[in-house]
Design a protein around this motif. Structure first.
Motif, short mmCIF file in Angstrom:
data_model
loop_
_atom_site.label_atom_id
_atom_site.label_comp_id
_atom_site.label_asym_id
_atom_site.label_seq_id
_atom_site.Cartn_x
_atom_site.Cartn_y
_atom_site.Cartn_z
N VAL A 40 0.84 -1.20 0.00
CA VAL A 40 0.00 0.00 0.00
C VAL A 40 0.87 1.25 0.00
N THR A 41 1.95 1.24 0.76
CA THR A 41 2.87 2.39 0.78
C THR A 41 3.47 2.61 -0.60
N ARG A 43 2.16 1.74 -3.39
CA ARG A 43 1.07 2.20 -4.26
C ARG A 43 0.82 3.69 -4.07
N VAL A 44 0.78 4.14 -2.82
CA VAL A 44 0.53 5.56 -2.54
C VAL A 44 1.66 6.42 -3.10
N GLU A 47 1.29 6.48 -7.02
CA GLU A 47 0.19 7.35 -7.44
C GLU A 47 0.58 8.82 -7.32
N SER A 48 1.21 9.17 -6.21
CA SER A 48 1.56 10.57 -5.97
C SER A 48 2.64 11.05 -6.93
N LEU A 68 -3.61 -0.42 -10.04
CA LEU A 68 -3.32 1.00 -10.19
C LEU A 68 -4.02 1.59 -11.41
N SER A 95 -4.64 5.51 -12.32
CA SER A 95 -3.38 6.09 -12.79
C SER A 95 -3.08 5.57 -14.19
N PRO A 385 -4.70 4.80 -0.43
CA PRO A 385 -4.51 4.84 -1.89
C PRO A 385 -5.79 5.25 -2.59
N ARG A 386 -5.64 5.74 -3.84
CA ARG A 386 -6.79 6.19 -4.62
C ARG A 386 -7.23 5.14 -5.65
N SER A 387 -6.38 4.14 -5.89
CA SER A 387 -6.66 3.16 -6.93
C SER A 387 -7.25 1.88 -6.33
#
Length: 511
Positions: A40-41, A43-44, A47-48, A68, A95, A385-387
């Motif tokens: 998750v980290t 992934r975040v 995304e950022s 993603l 993304s 996360p957003r995905s």
């Protein structure tokens, strides 16, 4: 830290932890036991970075990073965490993702030539010992001197067969080419094919510069390598990733201190990169990691235990996220202490104790401050996360592949005339019809009595042919290197020699 400086909010605890864009190329570490939140980290962060215009490359070990490419579903849990952590403008979103696969099944094929891999990494791929690796070095040097193009497995096989047959002839110039060593290399080639390596080796060769692309909205593309099956082939996985880093290092210009990285590279399951690696390979990894920062590339290692990485690499990782470690064994306890000692101390936090108590989604975080010094370690919660959390369906994956900006560029394999055909047509790439170039020049110089008998009972050469062979090799090697170095880049020396052979062929046809 200056509030106005561009940065990415990754976690919040006693303070907001932002990864400063201009310092994101100072490399980093995401560590922690299985199930503690490393993915998750990752992934975040991906995304950022993508949203900030920074391309990302990562290996998808479990298959869930493919998510993603799809917006996450509305969940009260993540919405509540975003509100609690004060994440601005939070919303679920996809993304821009490009899928790649060395095996060519779950994404665009990724290929490179034998020449581009080079003897050092190829020796690692083939699991060769020092003596066998030395023979492989001789083979590459011989191919280089004779303008032989090494594209794929069949070229390597043809080259090995040729030098084995010329062992006596080559000894004085190149060293001993033992039949046992050549046989071991050939067996390694068979093993590489069994692991699917033959699909990775070939043309069209991947252009690492494609990793720097952005989409039409200015977002960095997230390049996801399918690695769920690749992980079962560790001797292919690690050298491939190192080759990719080396390609970027050799081809990207120096950028100094840029406002953001050109690319951020995540090494998941990083312990595989160093497991049982020979000293020469570890030294190469350390060198690339140390120097590639100046090319604008950040490298982040993702692993369970910080002790998986050599100290020389660990010391270069300025941005760190440490998830929970379980201290059940003496080695685990040592790892906890080592992880805690690598952080800048916080007088209000016992880092060693906290590492064993962290909940899922919590971590000890330390990013570089604006002046480039490590921030004081803090216990923090990772932003949501957003995905989509999880894999894509086969249909969803194929839709993403069909919409890819690289569709059709790498999908069809190519097979040009290279070493296998060159050796079949005549010594060191002679042309077909009427003998190779060497023999035809020999005919121009005149025949006469045989000069000598070749190794392993070959037919005797005339004096003219022997002279022509020597002249052709020396001239082709020298002019080929000069033409190639000036004009033809990474394929210069081989291609330059090929040009010379084409010129000689045209002259001889006029006889």
């Amino acid at each position: 830290m200056a509030e106005t400086e561009p940065g990415l909010t990754i976690a919040k605890g006693g303070q907001t932890h932002r990864l400063l864009l201009r310092l994101a190329n100072r490399h980093g570490l995401i560590a922690g036991a299985t199930g503690t939140g490393k993915t998750v980290t990752l992934r975040v962060m991906a995304e950022s970075l993508s949203a900030a215009g920074v391309p990302v490359f990562m290996a998808d070990v479990k298959g869930d990073l493919a998510g993603l490419a799809k917006a996450g579903a509305e969940t009260p849990k993540f919405a509540a965490r975003a509100t609690e952590l004060g994440v601005e403008d939070f919303g679920f979103a996809a993304s821009p993702v490009v899928f790649w696969d060395l095996l060519g099944e779950q994404g665009h094929p990724l290929r490179t030539s034998i020449s581009e891999i080079g003897p050092t990494l190829l020796a690692r791929l083939l699991d060769l010992n020092e003596i066998q690796a030395g023979v492989l070095q001789i083979a590459f040097r011989y191919a280089d001197d004779n303008g032989l193009l090494l594209d794929d497995i069949k070229d390597l096989r043809a080259l090995l067969t040729d030098i084995a047959g010329r062992a006596e002839e080559l000894r004085a110039a190149y060293g001993n080419v033992g039949g046992a060593s050549v046989g071991a290399i050939q067996r390694g080639v068979l093993a590489l094919e069994a692991q699917g390596g033959d699909r990775f080796v070939g043309l069209p060769a991947f252009d690492a510069g494609d990793l720097l692309a952005r989409d039409g909205r200015g977002r960095g593309l997230i390049h996801v390598l399918a690695a769920d099956r690749l992980m079962l082939r560790p001797k292919l996985y690690a050298p491939f990733l190192l080759w990719l880093l080396s390609e970027l290092f050799e081809n990207l210009p120096e950028v100094g201190d840029a406002d953001r990285p050109k690319l951020v590279f995540f090494f998941d399951e990083a312990h595989l990169l160093f497991a049982d690696a020979p000293a020469a390979l570890v030294q190469k990894i350390e060198q690339v990691v140390r120097l590639i920062r100046s090319k604008g590339v950040g490298v982040y290692f993702v692993t369970q235990n910080p002790l998986d990485l050599p100290d020389t690499v660990l010391g270069q990782l300025g941005n760190r996220v440490q998830h929970a470690l379980r201290a059940f064994t003496p080695r685990d306890q040592k790892a906890v202490r080592a992880a805690a000692e690598t952080f800048r101390a916080n007088p209000r936090l016992d880092a060693a104790k906290a590492i064993s108590e962290l909940a899922v989604g919590e971590a000890l975080v330390s990013f570089l401050d604006a002046d480039g010094t490590p921030g004081i370690v803090d216990r923090a919660r990772i932003c949501p996360p957003r995905s989509h959390l999880g894999p894509l369906t086969a249909t969803e994956r194929q839709t993403v592949i069909a919409d890819s900006p690289f569709r059709g560029r790498y999908d069809q394999a190519e097979d040009r005339a290279s070493a296998a055909e060159q050796l079949r047509g005549g010594a060191a790439g002679g042309t077909s019809g009427g003998g190779g170039i060497v023999e035809r020049i020999g005919g121009m110089l005149g025949g006469g009595a045989p000069a000598r008998r070749g190794p392993r009972g070959r037919q005797p050469e005339s004096i003219g042919t022997a002279i022509a062979r020597s002249v052709a090799r020396n001239v082709a090697g020298q002019i080929g290197r000069e033409i190639g170095g000036a004009l033809l880049g990474s394929y210069g020396r081989n291609a330059g020699a090929a040009i010379l052979r084409g010129v000689l062929g045209s002259i001889l046809k006029g006889r």
